[in-house]
Design a protein around this motif. Structure first.
Motif, PDB file in Angstrom:
ATOM      1  N   CYS A 185      85.566  20.584  53.376  1.00 43.02           N
ATOM      2  CA  CYS A 185      84.230  21.157  53.557  1.00 43.02           C
ATOM      3  C   CYS A 185      83.937  22.140  52.431  1.00 43.02           C
ATOM      4  CB  CYS A 185      84.202  21.879  54.916  1.00 43.02           C
ATOM      5  SG  CYS A 185      82.778  22.928  55.202  1.00 43.02           S
ATOM      6  N   CYS A 187      76.372   9.835  48.638  1.00 44.24           N
ATOM      7  CA  CYS A 187      77.270   8.946  49.384  1.00 44.24           C
ATOM      8  C   CYS A 187      78.526   9.682  49.848  1.00 44.24           C
ATOM      9  CB  CYS A 187      77.693   7.774  48.500  1.00 44.24           C
ATOM     10  SG  CYS A 187      76.348   6.700  48.067  1.00 44.24           S
ATOM     11  N   PHE A 188      78.956   9.373  51.050  1.00 43.13           N
ATOM     12  CA  PHE A 188      80.185   9.858  51.667  1.00 43.13           C
ATOM     13  C   PHE A 188      80.146  11.331  52.087  1.00 43.13           C
ATOM     14  CE2 PHE A 188      81.590   6.559  48.618  1.00 43.13           C
ATOM     15  CZ  PHE A 188      81.917   5.589  49.543  1.00 43.13           C
ATOM     16  N   ILE A 189      79.182  12.088  51.618  1.00 46.28           N
ATOM     17  CA  ILE A 189      79.087  13.515  51.903  1.00 46.28           C
ATOM     18  C   ILE A 189      77.967  13.726  52.913  1.00 46.28           C
ATOM     19  CG2 ILE A 189      78.684  15.806  50.913  1.00 46.28           C
ATOM     20  CD1 ILE A 189      81.134  14.385  49.664  1.00 46.28           C
ATOM     21  N   LYS A 190      78.232  14.574  53.892  1.00 42.51           N
ATOM     22  CA  LYS A 190      77.215  14.900  54.888  1.00 42.51           C
ATOM     23  C   LYS A 190      77.045  16.400  54.954  1.00 42.51           C
ATOM     24  CE  LYS A 190      76.341  10.782  55.784  1.00 42.51           C
ATOM     25  NZ  LYS A 190      75.335  10.271  54.901  1.00 42.51           N
ATOM     26  N   TYR A 247      83.179  16.153  53.890  1.00 42.03           N
ATOM     27  CA  TYR A 247      83.662  14.847  53.469  1.00 42.03           C
ATOM     28  C   TYR A 247      84.829  14.516  54.385  1.00 42.03           C
ATOM     29  CZ  TYR A 247      84.971  11.132  50.100  1.00 42.03           C
ATOM     30  OH  TYR A 247      85.254   9.939  49.486  1.00 42.03           O
ATOM     31  N   GLU A 248      84.643  13.501  55.188  1.00 38.99           N
ATOM     32  CA  GLU A 248      85.667  13.073  56.129  1.00 38.99           C
ATOM     33  C   GLU A 248      86.079  11.657  55.755  1.00 38.99           C
ATOM     34  OE1 GLU A 248      86.235  13.489  60.874  1.00 38.99           O
ATOM     35  OE2 GLU A 248      84.364  12.571  60.224  1.00 38.99           O
ATOM     36  N   ARG A 249      87.376  11.432  55.769  1.00 38.75           N
ATOM     37  CA  ARG A 249      87.877  10.120  55.388  1.00 38.75           C
ATOM     38  C   ARG A 249      89.020   9.715  56.301  1.00 38.75           C
ATOM     39  NH1 ARG A 249      89.027   7.894  49.392  1.00 38.75           N
ATOM     40  NH2 ARG A 249      90.015   5.985  50.027  1.00 38.75           N
ATOM     41  N   MET A 288      88.333  13.243  46.833  1.00 34.03           N
ATOM     42  CA  MET A 288      87.514  13.966  47.807  1.00 34.03           C
ATOM     43  C   MET A 288      87.069  15.319  47.253  1.00 34.03           C
ATOM     44  SD  MET A 288      89.428  13.069  51.407  1.00 34.03           S
ATOM     45  CE  MET A 288      88.195  13.830  52.484  1.00 34.03           C
ATOM     46  N   ASN A 340      84.502  14.773  44.387  1.00 36.45           N
ATOM     47  CA  ASN A 340      83.221  14.329  44.938  1.00 36.45           C
ATOM     48  C   ASN A 340      82.504  15.445  45.675  1.00 36.45           C
ATOM     49  OD1 ASN A 340      83.285  11.728  43.912  1.00 36.45           O
ATOM     50  ND2 ASN A 340      84.389  10.917  45.666  1.00 36.45           N
ATOM     51  N   LEU A 341      83.232  16.282  46.384  1.00 40.48           N
ATOM     52  CA  LEU A 341      82.599  17.424  47.053  1.00 40.48           C
ATOM     53  C   LEU A 341      82.053  18.419  46.034  1.00 40.48           C
ATOM     54  CD1 LEU A 341      84.688  18.348  50.214  1.00 40.48           C
ATOM     55  CD2 LEU A 341      82.223  18.077  50.076  1.00 40.48           C
ATOM     56  N   ALA A 365      78.923  16.931  44.654  1.00 42.25           N
ATOM     57  CA  ALA A 365      77.892  16.993  45.692  1.00 42.25           C
ATOM     58  C   ALA A 365      77.350  18.413  45.821  1.00 42.25           C
ATOM     59  CB  ALA A 365      78.451  16.513  47.026  1.00 42.25           C
TER      60      ALA A 365
END
Length: 161
Positions: free
Chosen positions: A53, A80-83, A95-97, A112, A115-116, A119
Motif C-alpha cells: 500500500c 492497471c492492478f492498482i486500486k 496492490y494485491e496479488r 509490485m 508499479n506502486l 502509480a
C-alpha cells in the motif's frame, strides 16, 4: 504456508532487495522507495495474497469529498492492478496479488513496488490536474456547464505540462 512464515519470508526478501522495513502496528511494516512511502500488509496470507500500500496520497474531507471520489475513480479506471480506497482520512493505493504456483518472490515484490511507485506518480499528476482545474474543493466538478469528457482529454493535456 502459514501467515507468520510468509510474513518472515517477505520481510527477508525486502531486506535482500535493500529495503529497510520498520515495524508499525498490527503486523504492518513501512519502507521507502524513491521517496514513496509504502506499507507491507500481510493480511490475507491465509489465502495466499500479498498486499502493498501507498498510504496518504490525497486528503479526504467534507469539503473535497466529490473531488476525492473523482480522483479515486480515475485511478481505479486508469491504472492497471492498482486500486485506490479510503484509508482513514486519506486515499491510499493498494496492490494485491495472489501467490500461486511457482513464483519468484523477489521478482514479484520488485514489480509490485515499482508499479506502486509509478502509480503514485500518476495519481499525483491526476490530483494536481484536478485541483488546477476545479480548485482544492472541486467547485463545479459536476456542473452541467462543465465538459463531461474532461477526464480523458483535458486531464491528459494538464498532466503533460
Amino acid at each position: 504456508m502459514e501467515k507468520k512464515e510468509m510474513q518472515d519470508k517477505v520481510l527477508e526478501t525486502l531486506d535482500e532487495l535493500g529495503f529497510r522495513t520498520e515495524a508499525l502496528d498490527n503486523d504492518v511494516f513501512g519502507f521507502e522507495y524513491e521517496n514513496t512511502s509504502l506499507l507491507f500488509m500481510p493480511a490475507g496470507f491465509d489465502n495466499g495474497m500479498l498486499l502493498f500500500c501507498v498510504p496518504g496520497i490525497f486528503p479526504v474531507n467534507e469539503e473535497n469529498l466529490w473531488l476525492s471520489a473523482v480522483l479515486m475513480e480515475k485511478i481505479n479506471n486508469e491504472i492497471c492492478f492498482i486500486k485506490s480506497y479510503m484509508l482513514g482520512e486519506y486515499l491510499a493505493l493498494f496492490y494485491e496479488r495472489e501467490l500461486f504456483g511457482d513464483y519468484d518472490l523477489e521478482e514479484t515484490i520488485t514489480r509490485m513496488v515499482i508499479n506502486l511507485h509509478k502509480a503514485h506518480e500518476m495519481a499525483n499528476m491526476y490530483a494536481d490536474a484536478l485541483v488546477k482545474k476545479f480548485g482544492p474543493n472541486g467547485e463545479g466538478i459536476f456542473d452541467e456547464t462543465e465538459d463531461e469528457d474532461w477526464t480523458d482529454d483535458e486531464l491528459e493535456d494538464d498532466t503533460n505540462d
